[in-house]
Scaffold this motif. Structure first.
Motif, mmCIF file in Angstrom:
data_model
loop_
_atom_site.group_PDB
_atom_site.id
_atom_site.type_symbol
_atom_site.label_atom_id
_atom_site.label_comp_id
_atom_site.label_asym_id
_atom_site.label_seq_id
_atom_site.Cartn_x
_atom_site.Cartn_y
_atom_site.Cartn_z
ATOM 1 N N ASN A 138 41.422 33.478 48.700
ATOM 2 C CA ASN A 138 42.379 34.377 48.045
ATOM 3 C C ASN A 138 41.779 35.657 47.482
ATOM 4 N N LEU A 139 40.537 35.966 47.821
ATOM 5 C CA LEU A 139 39.933 37.207 47.319
ATOM 6 C C LEU A 139 40.734 38.459 47.706
ATOM 7 N N LYS A 141 42.424 41.074 44.990
ATOM 8 C CA LYS A 141 42.162 42.512 45.007
ATOM 9 C C LYS A 141 43.471 43.291 45.032
ATOM 10 N N SER A 142 44.437 42.815 45.797
ATOM 11 C CA SER A 142 45.742 43.488 45.845
ATOM 12 C C SER A 142 46.444 43.411 44.496
ATOM 13 N N LEU A 143 46.306 42.268 43.835
ATOM 14 C CA LEU A 143 46.920 42.107 42.518
ATOM 15 C C LEU A 143 46.259 43.023 41.494
ATOM 16 N N GLU A 144 44.938 43.174 41.586
ATOM 17 C CA GLU A 144 44.239 44.087 40.684
ATOM 18 C C GLU A 144 44.733 45.517 40.869
ATOM 19 N N THR A 193 47.796 50.229 38.958
ATOM 20 C CA THR A 193 48.782 51.300 39.161
ATOM 21 C C THR A 193 50.123 51.004 38.490
ATOM 22 N N ASN A 194 50.232 49.820 37.850
ATOM 23 C CA ASN A 194 51.500 49.406 37.227
ATOM 24 C C ASN A 194 52.661 49.488 38.212
ATOM 25 N N THR A 218 53.459 40.534 45.980
ATOM 26 C CA THR A 218 52.082 40.162 45.635
ATOM 27 C C THR A 218 52.054 39.254 44.412
ATOM 28 N N ARG A 219 52.853 39.605 43.414
ATOM 29 C CA ARG A 219 52.918 38.771 42.204
ATOM 30 C C ARG A 219 53.419 37.370 42.517
#
Length: 231
Positions: free
Chosen positions: A111-112, A116-119, A124-125, A132-133
């Protein structure tokens, strides 16, 4: 001589938390440190080394040491007599923390990209990227939280409970760091409302579960300490 070796070993592990990452890597990678030989540390403390390198986010090395710890466990188990009930009872309690660390490393490996996509989403809020969430929350529930069963209240020792609860808190902190860490909570309203409550709720519930275990084992002082941790 044995006492001196034990003091050197304690000195070595104390330095793990006080020296820089580069110095730690050099010390553990060197075949003969000023304190103890690397082979002795690896043989006696592979699980501790796996946990330490996980904390350092050196996932490959952590994976190597947890595999070595599992091999050491199987070797030790094969040498235990069937009549050694106490030895088998103590040894079998190592299975759960070993398995959970190995399972968490596999979860990270799979899930890395999602982390990364979640970060980036929190950075960017981006409120519109709900996919993704949703995928992340589904995976962390199905592949981690729902898989974490509690040890037995009576048969499992307090030390086993402490290892498991502490390691799970570390796993969640690692996830938190990979998606931005505590600093992101101040700049990202999304992270503060989506992930942070999950993190806090699980840690509080874990402290309550351990407090109940301590109460069942009549360790009232520890039970009160764990209850105070939830405040």
């Amino acid at each position: 001589q044995e006492q001196l070796e034990q003091e050197d070993l304690c000195h070595f592990f104390n330095n793990l938390s006080s020296t820089s990452n580069a110095a730690i890597t050099t010390a553990t990678a060197n075949s003969e440190t000023t304190f103890v030989k690397r082979s002795y540390i690896e043989k006696q403390y592979p699980f501790e080394l796996a946990t330490f390198f996980l904390y350092q986010k050196d996932f490959d090395r952590s994976k190597y040491y947890i595999q070595y710890a599992k091999e050491q466990f199987l070797h030790h188990w094969s040498q235990l007599s069937r009549l050694s009930e106490y030895g088998r009872k103590n040894a079998i309690q190592l299975i759960q923390p070993y398995h959970e660390l190995d399972h968490f490393l596999a979860f990270l490996e799979q899930n890395l990209p999602l982390l990364k996509s979640l970060e980036n989403r929190y950075l960017t809020n981006n409120k519109h990227d709900t996919d993704t969430r949703d995928v992340f929350l589904q995976r962390i529930h199905d592949d981690l939280l729902s898989q974490w069963t509690l040890p037995d209240d009576i048969r499992s020792s307090i030390c086993t409970w402490d290892d498991i609860i502490t390691n799970r808190a570390l796993f969640l902190d690692i996830l938190d760091d990979l998606i931005g860490g505590p600093r992101m909570s101040f700049t990202s309203r999304l992270k503060a409302t989506e992930f942070d409550p999950l993190l806090i709720d699980y840690k509080v519930q874990s402290s309550l579960d351990m407090a109940y275990c301590a109460l069942r084992q009549r360790n009232f002082k520890l039970a009160l300490t764990k209850l105070n941790d939830t405040r």
